[in-house]
Motif scaffolding. Structure first.
Motif, PDB file in Angstrom:
ATOM      1  N   ALA A   1      31.358  -1.586 107.859  1.00  0.00           N
ATOM      2  CA  ALA A   1      32.513  -0.814 108.314  1.00  0.00           C
ATOM      3  C   ALA A   1      32.248  -0.154 109.662  1.00  0.00           C
ATOM      4  CB  ALA A   1      32.873   0.261 107.297  1.00  0.00           C
ATOM      5  N   ASP A   2      31.006  -0.263 110.170  1.00  0.00           N
ATOM      6  CA  ASP A   2      30.616   0.316 111.467  1.00  0.00           C
ATOM      7  C   ASP A   2      30.785   1.829 111.502  1.00  0.00           C
ATOM      8  OD1 ASP A   2      29.692  -1.942 112.868  1.00  0.00           O
ATOM      9  OD2 ASP A   2      31.751  -2.577 113.283  1.00  0.00           O
ATOM     10  N   GLY A   3      30.576   2.467 110.371  1.00  0.00           N
ATOM     11  CA  GLY A   3      30.658   3.912 110.318  1.00  0.00           C
ATOM     12  C   GLY A   3      30.609   4.392 108.881  1.00  0.00           C
ATOM     13  N   VAL A   4      30.400   5.678 108.701  1.00  0.00           N
ATOM     14  CA  VAL A   4      30.363   6.258 107.363  1.00  0.00           C
ATOM     15  C   VAL A   4      31.777   6.300 106.778  1.00  0.00           C
ATOM     16  CG1 VAL A   4      29.762   8.304 106.012  1.00  0.00           C
ATOM     17  CG2 VAL A   4      28.360   7.646 107.983  1.00  0.00           C
ATOM     18  N   VAL A   5      31.893   5.921 105.504  1.00  0.00           N
ATOM     19  CA  VAL A   5      33.189   5.925 104.812  1.00  0.00           C
ATOM     20  C   VAL A   5      33.104   6.894 103.633  1.00  0.00           C
ATOM     21  CG1 VAL A   5      34.955   4.560 103.650  1.00  0.00           C
ATOM     22  CG2 VAL A   5      33.545   3.510 105.445  1.00  0.00           C
TER      23      VAL A   5
END
Length: 244
Positions: A129-133
């Motif tokens: 996701a290319d980032g924290v979710v």
């Protein structure tokens, strides 16, 4: 020369470890989309495989690993290792592991629980996701009889993107029933919707499945489902749950 043990070999060894005695009935958060209200009392590993087919493209998700560890009567730790994914079809060929995550489930009452957690960008470039979710989920359950129950979930997640973060809401409702002492069946409807951002979209699914207890600490499951709107997407999956 001594060979290093393979992942399948180590997984098989873990499954063969002896289980401790427990009076709590084995309850898993798979194979349906809806999470249960139950907090586990002992370590429990949930795993599976799902084939998804969309417009001639096949996606094989192998693993679906979720480790649940009960720390108190009303609190469990959740470690999400997810799957290794192979995508094939229409000129597409990609392999990679999904993002991993960690979370916790809190029991609010025998009929309600909250799950909080986050997915981290640890996966392959095709799956991350290319980032924290971060995500928060509310789970509810209502018994309709001794063998039939209705469950529902509502959740919210913050998804990263090139133009900033987008809110994503999801909801589900599931009707489950016990058939005898070892078999359970369910029918479910669920959906997700992006609330803001440039890619506002929604998806609605329905699925059915079953679980089968082999022993008090070992369970098999199967499911099949499809998307009701948009692309002609369908999926089929199987799984295994082991408790110690």
């Amino acid at each position: 020369m001594m060979r290093r043990p393979t992942v399948p070999f180590l997984f098989a060894v873990v499954l063969m470890l002896p289980a401790a005695a427990s009076s709590q009935e084995l309850t898993s958060d798979r194979p349906d989309f809806t999470e249960s209200v139950v907090v586990v009392s002992r370590p429990q590993l949930e795993s599976g495989y799902t084939l998804t087919r969309t417009d001639g493209i096949s996606r094989h998700a192998i693993g679906e690993l979720l480790l649940r560890i009960g720390l108190t009567r009303r609190f469990e730790l959740r470690v999400l290792a997810n799957s290794y994914v192979l995508t094939r079809g229409n000129g597409v060929e990609a392999n990679g592991i999904e993002d991993a995550g960690i979370g916790a489930k809190f029991s609010l009452s025998p009929r309600a629980a909250v799950i909080v957690g986050a997915i981290f960008p640890t996966g392959a470039s095709t799956e991350t996701a290319d980032g924290v979710v971060p995500e928060v989920l509310l789970s509810l359950e209502r018994p309709l009889s001794e063998s039939v129950a209705l469950g529902a979930n509502a959740s919210f997640a913050s998804q990263p993107g090139p133009s900033g973060r987008s809110g994503e809401a999801s909801g589900s409702i599931v009707l489950g029933a016990e058939i005898g002492r070892r078999t359970g069946v369910f029918a479910e409807a669920y959906g997700t919707r992006v609330l803001n951002g440039p890619f506002r979209d929604h998806a609605v699914f329905t699925d059915v499945g079953m679980t089968r207890s082999i022993t008090g600490d070992l369970q098999l499951d199967a499911r099949v489902g499809h998307r009701l709107n948009g692309a002609g997407e369908w999926y089929v999956g199987v799984g295994l749950v082991r408790r110690w």
